[in-house]
Design a protein around this motif. Structure first.
Motif, mmCIF file in Angstrom:
data_model
loop_
_atom_site.group_PDB
_atom_site.id
_atom_site.type_symbol
_atom_site.label_atom_id
_atom_site.label_comp_id
_atom_site.label_asym_id
_atom_site.label_seq_id
_atom_site.Cartn_x
_atom_site.Cartn_y
_atom_site.Cartn_z
ATOM 1 N N GLU A 149 -49.760 -62.046 41.048
ATOM 2 C CA GLU A 149 -49.139 -63.186 40.358
ATOM 3 C C GLU A 149 -48.450 -64.114 41.361
ATOM 4 O O GLU A 149 -47.230 -64.233 41.414
ATOM 5 C CB GLU A 149 -48.164 -62.720 39.273
ATOM 6 N N TYR A 150 -49.295 -64.804 42.132
ATOM 7 C CA TYR A 150 -48.789 -65.695 43.166
ATOM 8 C C TYR A 150 -48.159 -66.945 42.556
ATOM 9 O O TYR A 150 -48.756 -67.598 41.700
ATOM 10 C CB TYR A 150 -49.916 -66.085 44.119
ATOM 11 N N ASP A 151 -46.970 -67.259 43.034
ATOM 12 C CA ASP A 151 -46.281 -68.480 42.610
ATOM 13 C C ASP A 151 -46.697 -69.676 43.454
ATOM 14 O O ASP A 151 -46.790 -70.790 42.960
ATOM 15 C CB ASP A 151 -44.765 -68.283 42.719
ATOM 16 N N LEU A 152 -46.933 -69.420 44.746
ATOM 17 C CA LEU A 152 -47.337 -70.463 45.677
ATOM 18 C C LEU A 152 -48.606 -70.016 46.394
ATOM 19 O O LEU A 152 -48.705 -68.863 46.834
ATOM 20 C CB LEU A 152 -46.245 -70.723 46.722
ATOM 21 N N GLN A 179 -57.533 -73.013 42.311
ATOM 22 C CA GLN A 179 -56.339 -73.366 41.546
ATOM 23 C C GLN A 179 -56.428 -72.821 40.123
ATOM 24 O O GLN A 179 -55.456 -72.257 39.587
ATOM 25 C CB GLN A 179 -56.164 -74.888 41.509
ATOM 26 N N GLU A 180 -57.590 -72.974 39.508
ATOM 27 C CA GLU A 180 -57.778 -72.470 38.150
ATOM 28 C C GLU A 180 -57.629 -70.954 38.090
ATOM 29 O O GLU A 180 -57.000 -70.412 37.172
ATOM 30 C CB GLU A 180 -59.161 -72.875 37.633
ATOM 31 N N ARG A 181 -58.180 -70.266 39.092
ATOM 32 C CA ARG A 181 -58.084 -68.794 39.097
ATOM 33 C C ARG A 181 -56.638 -68.347 39.263
ATOM 34 O O ARG A 181 -56.188 -67.397 38.600
ATOM 35 C CB ARG A 181 -58.937 -68.230 40.236
ATOM 36 N N GLU A 184 -54.663 -68.647 36.048
ATOM 37 C CA GLU A 184 -54.968 -67.679 34.999
ATOM 38 C C GLU A 184 -53.913 -66.574 34.974
ATOM 39 O O GLU A 184 -53.677 -65.949 33.940
ATOM 40 C CB GLU A 184 -56.349 -67.053 35.234
ATOM 41 N N GLU A 185 -53.288 -66.335 36.116
ATOM 42 C CA GLU A 185 -52.271 -65.286 36.225
ATOM 43 C C GLU A 185 -50.859 -65.850 36.073
ATOM 44 O O GLU A 185 -50.009 -65.240 35.428
ATOM 45 C CB GLU A 185 -52.395 -64.570 37.572
ATOM 46 N N VAL A 186 -50.605 -66.994 36.694
ATOM 47 C CA VAL A 186 -49.286 -67.626 36.650
ATOM 48 C C VAL A 186 -49.489 -69.088 36.291
ATOM 49 O O VAL A 186 -50.045 -69.863 37.080
ATOM 50 C CB VAL A 186 -48.551 -67.503 38.001
#
Length: 267
Positions: A149-152, A179-181, A184-186
Motif C-alpha cells: 500500500e504505497y503512498d508515494l 498509476q492505476e495499479r 487500486e491499493e491506495v
C-alpha cells in the motif's frame, strides 16, 4: 420466663453488633475498590492526552512541514495527512537499474537521506528493473508488492531504456498503467515522475525527456527535474559525471541524489 427473656435480649444485642460490623466493612470496601467504568474513562482520557506518535518519530509536525518545503504541495499534504494519523509513509522508488549506478546509487542515497531526516516515518522500497516500460508493464508490474500500500511512488519511467524501442505515447500509457495499479491499493497514492540522467550530445533522447515533462504537467503529475543541476547536454563537462558507457559514476549519483534529497528533505 425470666431466663428466656434474658437470652432473647442477648441474641438481639449480638445481632445488632454483627449487623453494624457488616455495614462498616461494606463502607470500607467501597472506598478501596475502584468503579470499573470510572477507571475506563480515566484510561481513555489519559490516552487522549498522550502523544499518539511512535517514540522513534522524533520530528514535530512543524519540522516535517519545514523538511517538505521544496516538495510539491500535493506531496506535502499527503505526508502530513499520514503523520496526523500516526501512519508510516510507504514509498516505492521504481525505475531502471541506473538507480544503483555510482556505488552507492541515487536510490540508496535517497533512502538514507529520508531515514536520516524522518526516522521511521518513511519506509522505502527500491525496485530497479533492466527493461523497457513496455516489458515492465506486460511482465513485471505484478511482481511489485502492491499490497504494501504505497503512498508515494517515485517513478523513472525507463525513458532511456525505451529509446528507439518504445514510442513516447506508449511510454506515457505505461506510466498511467502504473498509476492505476498503485491506486487500486491506495486511492490517494501520488505517482511522481523523474527523467533518467542526461548525457553528452543526446539527440532524440532530449525529445523524449521534454515530452515526459509535458505529459506530467498535462496530467497533474509531480515532475522532479533533476536535470537543472547537471551540466547541459552540449557541455563536455557533463562527461565528468558519467562513465564511458554514459551511466552515472559516483559524482553523477551524488549529484542526482543530492537534488532528490533536497526535494524531499530540504537538506
Amino acid at each position: 420466663m425470666l431466663l428466656i427473656s434474658i437470652l432473647c435480649i442477648i441474641i438481639l444485642v449480638l445481632s445488632y453488633f454483627t449487623w453494624t460490623d457488616k455495614l462498616e466493612n461494606a463502607h470500607n470496601m467501597s472506598k478501596t475498590i475502584p468503579n470499573a467504568q470510572t477507571e475506563k474513562v480515566q484510561t481513555e482520557d489519559t490516552a487522549a492526552n498522550e502523544d499518539p506518535l511512535p517514540e522513534e518519530w522524533e520530528l514535530t509536525r512543524e519540522e516535517v512541514v519545514a523538511a517538505l518545503i521544496n516538495a510539491d504541495a500535493k506531496i506535502q499534504e499527503l505526508v502530513l495527512d499520514r503523520y496526523d494519523q500516526s501512519e508510516n509513509i510507504q514509498m516505492l522508488i521504481v525505475g531502471s537499474t541506473v538507480m544503483n549506478d555510482g556505488s552507492p546509487g541515487y536510490g540508496q542515497q535517497l533512502s538514507e537521506a529520508l531515514t536520516n531526516t524522518y526516522g521511521s516515518l518513511f519506509e522505502i522500497t527500491l525496485s530497479p528493473w533492466d527493461v523497457t516500460s513496455e516489458k515492465f508493464v506486460e511482465t513485471h508490474i505484478e511482481e511489485i508488492a502492491w499490497d504494501t500500500e504505497y503512498d508515494l511512488v517515485l517513478m523513472e519511467p525507463f525513458t532511456l531504456n525505451n529509446n528507439g524501442l518504445v514510442t513516447i505515447e506508449d511510454e506515457h500509457d505505461h506510466i498511467l498503467a502504473v498509476q492505476e495499479r498503485a491506486r487500486e491499493e491506495v486511492e490517494d497514492t501520488i505517482v511522481m515522475l523523474q527523467p533518467p540522467h542526461p548525457f553528452y550530445q543526446a539527440q532524440f533522447y532530449l525529445t523524449q525527456v521534454r515530452a515526459l515533462e509535458t505529459f506530467a504537467n498535462d496530467n497533474d503529475i509531480p515532475y522532479i527535474n533533476h536535470w537543472t543541476d547537471w551540466p547541459a547536454t552540449d557541455d563536455v563537462a557533463i562527461t565528468e559525471f558519467l562513465t564511458e558507457d554514459n551511466s552515472p559514476n559516483s559524482d553523477g549519483a551524488n549529484l542526482w541524489s543530492s537534488f532528490l534529497s533536497s526535494y524531499f528533505t530540504s537538506q
